[in-house]
Design a protein around this motif. Sequence first.
Motif, PDB file in Angstrom:
ATOM      1  N   TYR A 109      -8.962  -4.971  -1.824  1.00  0.00           N
ATOM      2  CA  TYR A 109     -10.387  -5.279  -1.895  1.00  0.00           C
ATOM      3  C   TYR A 109     -11.179  -4.367  -0.967  1.00  0.00           C
ATOM      4  O   TYR A 109     -12.252  -3.879  -1.319  1.00  0.00           O
ATOM      5  N   VAL A 110     -10.648  -4.164   0.244  1.00  0.00           N
ATOM      6  CA  VAL A 110     -11.324  -3.262   1.179  1.00  0.00           C
ATOM      7  C   VAL A 110     -11.349  -1.855   0.613  1.00  0.00           C
ATOM      8  O   VAL A 110     -12.325  -1.115   0.741  1.00  0.00           O
ATOM      9  N   GLY A 111     -10.235  -1.478  -0.062  1.00  0.00           N
ATOM     10  CA  GLY A 111     -10.189  -0.133  -0.628  1.00  0.00           C
ATOM     11  C   GLY A 111     -11.182   0.050  -1.756  1.00  0.00           C
ATOM     12  O   GLY A 111     -11.727   1.136  -1.939  1.00  0.00           O
ATOM     13  N   LYS A 112     -11.435  -1.015  -2.496  1.00  0.00           N
ATOM     14  CA  LYS A 112     -12.304  -0.868  -3.645  1.00  0.00           C
ATOM     15  C   LYS A 112     -13.771  -1.010  -3.273  1.00  0.00           C
ATOM     16  O   LYS A 112     -14.618  -0.281  -3.762  1.00  0.00           O
ATOM     17  N   LYS A 113     -14.065  -1.987  -2.417  1.00  0.00           N
ATOM     18  CA  LYS A 113     -15.472  -2.237  -2.115  1.00  0.00           C
ATOM     19  C   LYS A 113     -15.878  -1.683  -0.761  1.00  0.00           C
ATOM     20  O   LYS A 113     -17.046  -1.598  -0.463  1.00  0.00           O
ATOM     21  N   GLY A 114     -14.926  -1.393   0.085  1.00  0.00           N
ATOM     22  CA  GLY A 114     -15.270  -0.934   1.412  1.00  0.00           C
ATOM     23  C   GLY A 114     -15.728  -2.094   2.273  1.00  0.00           C
ATOM     24  O   GLY A 114     -15.813  -3.235   1.837  1.00  0.00           O
ATOM     25  N   ASN A 115     -16.006  -1.821   3.511  1.00  0.00           N
ATOM     26  CA  ASN A 115     -16.492  -2.838   4.434  1.00  0.00           C
ATOM     27  C   ASN A 115     -17.572  -2.188   5.261  1.00  0.00           C
ATOM     28  O   ASN A 115     -17.298  -1.437   6.195  1.00  0.00           O
ATOM     29  N   SER A 116     -18.826  -2.458   4.883  1.00  0.00           N
ATOM     30  CA  SER A 116     -19.917  -1.723   5.509  1.00  0.00           C
ATOM     31  C   SER A 116     -20.080  -2.082   6.973  1.00  0.00           C
ATOM     32  O   SER A 116     -20.526  -1.282   7.768  1.00  0.00           O
ATOM     33  N   HIS A 117     -19.669  -3.310   7.324  1.00  0.00           N
ATOM     34  CA  HIS A 117     -19.862  -3.724   8.709  1.00  0.00           C
ATOM     35  C   HIS A 117     -18.923  -2.990   9.643  1.00  0.00           C
ATOM     36  O   HIS A 117     -19.227  -2.785  10.800  1.00  0.00           O
ATOM     37  N   ALA A 118     -17.767  -2.632   9.134  1.00  0.00           N
ATOM     38  CA  ALA A 118     -16.801  -1.951   9.986  1.00  0.00           C
ATOM     39  C   ALA A 118     -16.861  -0.450   9.802  1.00  0.00           C
ATOM     40  O   ALA A 118     -16.122   0.284  10.437  1.00  0.00           O
ATOM     41  N   GLY A 119     -17.740   0.009   8.884  1.00  0.00           N
ATOM     42  CA  GLY A 119     -17.814   1.444   8.659  1.00  0.00           C
ATOM     43  C   GLY A 119     -16.652   1.988   7.856  1.00  0.00           C
ATOM     44  O   GLY A 119     -16.271   3.135   8.035  1.00  0.00           O
ATOM     45  N   TRP A 120     -16.082   1.161   6.977  1.00  0.00           N
ATOM     46  CA  TRP A 120     -14.950   1.595   6.175  1.00  0.00           C
ATOM     47  C   TRP A 120     -15.445   1.895   4.779  1.00  0.00           C
ATOM     48  O   TRP A 120     -15.980   1.013   4.094  1.00  0.00           O
ATOM     49  N   LEU A 121     -15.283   3.126   4.341  1.00  0.00           N
ATOM     50  CA  LEU A 121     -15.766   3.503   3.024  1.00  0.00           C
ATOM     51  C   LEU A 121     -14.722   3.182   1.966  1.00  0.00           C
ATOM     52  O   LEU A 121     -13.532   3.277   2.226  1.00  0.00           O
ATOM     53  N   PRO A 122     -15.178   2.850   0.753  1.00  0.00           N
ATOM     54  CA  PRO A 122     -14.187   2.618  -0.316  1.00  0.00           C
ATOM     55  C   PRO A 122     -13.540   3.924  -0.724  1.00  0.00           C
ATOM     56  O   PRO A 122     -14.161   4.981  -0.693  1.00  0.00           O
ATOM     57  N   ILE A 123     -12.283   3.831  -1.087  1.00  0.00           N
ATOM     58  CA  ILE A 123     -11.558   5.052  -1.429  1.00  0.00           C
ATOM     59  C   ILE A 123     -11.303   5.168  -2.913  1.00  0.00           C
ATOM     60  O   ILE A 123     -10.614   6.066  -3.356  1.00  0.00           O
ATOM     61  N   CYS A 124     -11.853   4.248  -3.722  1.00  0.00           N
ATOM     62  CA  CYS A 124     -11.537   4.283  -5.139  1.00  0.00           C
ATOM     63  C   CYS A 124     -12.319   5.338  -5.883  1.00  0.00           C
ATOM     64  O   CYS A 124     -12.068   5.565  -7.059  1.00  0.00           O
ATOM     65  N   GLY A 125     -13.291   5.965  -5.251  1.00  0.00           N
ATOM     66  CA  GLY A 125     -14.051   6.990  -5.942  1.00  0.00           C
ATOM     67  C   GLY A 125     -13.211   8.191  -6.323  1.00  0.00           C
ATOM     68  O   GLY A 125     -13.025   8.506  -7.496  1.00  0.00           O
ATOM     69  N   PRO A 126     -12.631   8.893  -5.369  1.00  0.00           N
ATOM     70  CA  PRO A 126     -11.832  10.081  -5.714  1.00  0.00           C
ATOM     71  C   PRO A 126     -10.514   9.754  -6.387  1.00  0.00           C
ATOM     72  O   PRO A 126     -10.104  10.469  -7.286  1.00  0.00           O
ATOM     73  N   VAL A 127      -9.857   8.668  -5.975  1.00  0.00           N
ATOM     74  CA  VAL A 127      -8.520   8.426  -6.509  1.00  0.00           C
ATOM     75  C   VAL A 127      -8.560   7.205  -7.424  1.00  0.00           C
ATOM     76  O   VAL A 127      -8.017   6.156  -7.120  1.00  0.00           O
ATOM     77  N   GLU A 128      -9.196   7.400  -8.595  1.00  0.00           N
ATOM     78  CA  GLU A 128      -9.414   6.240  -9.459  1.00  0.00           C
ATOM     79  C   GLU A 128      -8.125   5.771 -10.109  1.00  0.00           C
ATOM     80  O   GLU A 128      -7.886   4.569 -10.255  1.00  0.00           O
ATOM     81  N   ASN A 129      -7.270   6.716 -10.514  1.00  0.00           N
ATOM     82  CA  ASN A 129      -6.026   6.313 -11.179  1.00  0.00           C
ATOM     83  C   ASN A 129      -5.131   5.520 -10.261  1.00  0.00           C
ATOM     84  O   ASN A 129      -4.455   4.589 -10.675  1.00  0.00           O
ATOM     85  N   TYR A 130      -5.150   5.888  -8.981  1.00  0.00           N
ATOM     86  CA  TYR A 130      -4.348   5.147  -8.006  1.00  0.00           C
ATOM     87  C   TYR A 130      -4.809   3.698  -7.941  1.00  0.00           C
ATOM     88  O   TYR A 130      -4.010   2.772  -7.893  1.00  0.00           O
ATOM     89  N   CYS A 131      -6.146   3.523  -7.942  1.00  0.00           N
ATOM     90  CA  CYS A 131      -6.683   2.165  -7.878  1.00  0.00           C
ATOM     91  C   CYS A 131      -6.248   1.352  -9.089  1.00  0.00           C
ATOM     92  O   CYS A 131      -5.879   0.185  -8.968  1.00  0.00           O
ATOM     93  N   HIS A 132      -6.301   1.949 -10.276  1.00  0.00           N
ATOM     94  CA  HIS A 132      -5.894   1.212 -11.470  1.00  0.00           C
ATOM     95  C   HIS A 132      -4.416   0.892 -11.437  1.00  0.00           C
ATOM     96  O   HIS A 132      -3.984  -0.186 -11.858  1.00  0.00           O
ATOM     97  N   HIS A 133      -3.636   1.855 -10.941  1.00  0.00           N
ATOM     98  CA  HIS A 133      -2.198   1.660 -10.842  1.00  0.00           C
ATOM     99  C   HIS A 133      -1.865   0.477  -9.957  1.00  0.00           C
ATOM    100  O   HIS A 133      -1.107  -0.421 -10.311  1.00  0.00           O
ATOM    101  N   VAL A 134      -2.496   0.484  -8.775  1.00  0.00           N
ATOM    102  CA  VAL A 134      -2.244  -0.601  -7.824  1.00  0.00           C
ATOM    103  C   VAL A 134      -2.741  -1.923  -8.390  1.00  0.00           C
ATOM    104  O   VAL A 134      -2.104  -2.967  -8.227  1.00  0.00           O
TER     105      VAL A 134
END
Lengths: 165, 184
Positions: A109-134
């Motif tokens: 969930y953190v990887g897909k949506k990120g966490n703006s309060h902690a300054g964590w950006l979502p990583i699903c933008g560049p690696v979309e296939n990885y997200c679908h795989h997982v």
Amino acid sequence: MKLMTMARTKRVFTLLLRVLALGATFAAAVVMATSHEKANMFGVRFEAKFSHTPAFKYFLIANVVGSVYSFLVLFLPAENLLWRLVSALDVVMTLVLTSGVSAALAIAYVGKKGNSHAGWLPICGPVENYCHHVGGALASGFIGVLIYMILLLYSIQTNLKTQLV
Amino acid sequence: MAKKPKVWVVPVLRVVAFFATVAAAIVMALNKQTKTMVVATIGSTPIKATLTAKFQHTPAFVFFVIANAIAGVHNLFALAVEFFRKKFNFKGLRLLIIVPILDMMIVALVSAGVSSAAFMGELGRNGNSHARWNKICDKFDTFCDHGSGAIIASLVGLLLLMIINVISILNLRKLNPIDRSVVP
């Protein structure tokens, strides 16, 4: 004509459930293990692998343990004394699988949506296939958990000789 | 008789488990830390920003609080069933069977909550260099400490719930055996 006795029906049903559970957990483990993607965005190299995240490693280990356990129990002959132990171990396996799915889901969930309060950006933008795989691995893990829950109720009722429902 | 003391084992364990799960839920729900930090420096004046770390920011912690609250309510319900068994005896037989089933589901729920909160806490403590996620525990140390305490309390409650579940199921065997002599 050979009559299907109650005991035989129960045995077939249990075996069927366990084979389904084996399939679901094994599929989840394999899909998670093969998730790997490299991407190149604006010159910045992204490499996403399941082993970067301890939560995904835990998910993989939980599902491997679950599938090995399912596989071993399939070979247990009927009316053996070890079936009571199988009942208890079923509870433990459901626990382990649930916690694995939940941990991996939290991190995903953190990887897909990120966490703006902690300054964590979502990583699903560049690696979309990885997200679908997982995501596919997580779905399979969920199905495994559901099957295990049904199996748990059934196995307690059969093996400990109590009427639960 | 030797069987007398054993009646008190499950209710005592349940009271302790109730307190453990409720404590975990409360500690995590009150988990908040505000800190004023220097974010950037323009020229010679430092720009300060007040950042707050709350448990609501992370869905995993929200799930943790909810799971532990549900477990606490379930423990209360099970304690009530245990103590008022004599009064509701006609319903009591079905209630006694529902309590172990609910126990199993609550055990799975609490274990899911604990593991998701633990992994989010680990992410906060160590960060993830591959995803470029910085760690937050070096700045918000009280937040992290309280979170760890809540997770440990919930783990203790989980362990006690498992033991209670096993004992309840073993007690069910004497209560409700399947009549195998009758051919269906």
